[in-house]
Write an enzyme that holds these catalytic residues in place. Sequence first.
Site, mmCIF file in Angstrom:
data_model
loop_
_atom_site.group_PDB
_atom_site.id
_atom_site.type_symbol
_atom_site.label_atom_id
_atom_site.label_comp_id
_atom_site.label_asym_id
_atom_site.label_seq_id
_atom_site.Cartn_x
_atom_site.Cartn_y
_atom_site.Cartn_z
ATOM 1 N N ASP A 1 0.576 3.603 -3.324
ATOM 2 C CA ASP A 1 0.242 5.192 -3.019
ATOM 3 C C ASP A 1 0.987 6.089 -3.741
ATOM 4 O O ASP A 1 0.601 6.893 -4.582
ATOM 5 C CB ASP A 1 0.214 5.483 -1.665
ATOM 6 C CG ASP A 1 -0.063 6.769 -1.018
ATOM 7 O OD1 ASP A 1 -1.369 7.354 -1.583
ATOM 8 O OD2 ASP A 1 0.807 7.434 -0.437
ATOM 9 N N ASP B 1 -6.574 1.149 0.691
ATOM 10 C CA ASP B 1 -5.269 0.808 0.906
ATOM 11 C C ASP B 1 -5.338 -0.446 -0.091
ATOM 12 O O ASP B 1 -4.264 -0.770 -0.607
ATOM 13 C CB ASP B 1 -5.130 0.184 2.189
ATOM 14 C CG ASP B 1 -5.096 1.277 3.313
ATOM 15 O OD1 ASP B 1 -4.737 2.506 2.904
ATOM 16 O OD2 ASP B 1 -5.230 1.146 4.645
ATOM 17 N N GLU C 1 0.879 -1.341 -0.054
ATOM 18 C CA GLU C 1 -0.124 -0.013 -0.178
ATOM 19 C C GLU C 1 0.861 1.415 0.070
ATOM 20 O O GLU C 1 0.487 2.223 -0.759
ATOM 21 C CB GLU C 1 -0.954 0.128 1.026
ATOM 22 C CG GLU C 1 -1.827 1.040 1.280
ATOM 23 C CD GLU C 1 -1.167 2.253 2.176
ATOM 24 O OE1 GLU C 1 -1.537 3.239 1.875
ATOM 25 O OE2 GLU C 1 -0.655 1.805 3.206
ATOM 26 N N GLU D 1 -4.482 0.275 -3.447
ATOM 27 C CA GLU D 1 -3.185 0.791 -3.664
ATOM 28 C C GLU D 1 -2.268 -0.091 -3.627
ATOM 29 O O GLU D 1 -1.114 -0.352 -4.084
ATOM 30 C CB GLU D 1 -2.767 1.879 -2.658
ATOM 31 C CG GLU D 1 -3.626 3.361 -2.541
ATOM 32 C CD GLU D 1 -3.456 4.249 -1.742
ATOM 33 O OE1 GLU D 1 -3.714 5.701 -1.927
ATOM 34 O OE2 GLU D 1 -3.211 3.977 -0.508
#
Length: 235
Positions: A48, A117, A44, A120
């Site tokens: 991101d 999350d 994650e 990502e």
Amino acid sequence: MKHQTIDQLKKLTGHSFKNEDLLKKALTHSSVQRSEQGNYERLEFLGDRVLGLLVAEMLYQFFPQASEGELSVRLNGLVNAQTCADIAREIGLPDMVHVGCEMKNLEGRRLANMHADVVEALIAVIYLDGGLKSVRPFIQRYWQDRAKKIDASRRDAKTELQEWAHTQNGVQPQYRVIKRCGLDHDPVFVVEVSVPGFVSEVGEGGSKRHAERAAAEKILRREGMWGSIEKDDHG
């Protein structure tokens, strides 16, 4: 992992996954005890950054006359937790995530943050499989239409509060964590934000950043800068 799940993700993402173990990790929450493949937290983190880069690239191309400030506003609206959670539901990821028993009744913002999350983490898997050229089509598929429609009038809460505070008395908002509770894999942060000359506000969230933004939103709404309650964002 069931072949049906892999086939479904291949269809929905347009990507043929090379590393099944990494994909399992992307769909595993840290609340799953003794998980041999680990959980999605590190993925994650990487996803991101990849998402932010590719969405920024997209906006740079779509809006050649936009200022840096406008591009930043649009970017915040596209990579926040609510947008990512919406895309997670569009893909069907919530039904594929492995969570511990204590997380199965999660709801509201905390549930949305978890779904964000996972999106990502999935982006990170595609990136690690084949680099930016592999993940770019996925980002375009689910973010491109949103990028063209996103409203540039509403800014990130912390950014807007900072500018508002500066116009009021030339100072910056001060943030302070006053409480941290919850489990290690599902923390809750409580943050106080203060602007000299004004009553402080408190916000909470699943991360320090989310809590800071929630607190900033409260001041903006109270002072009439924002007319409606905005959903918590990630990114």
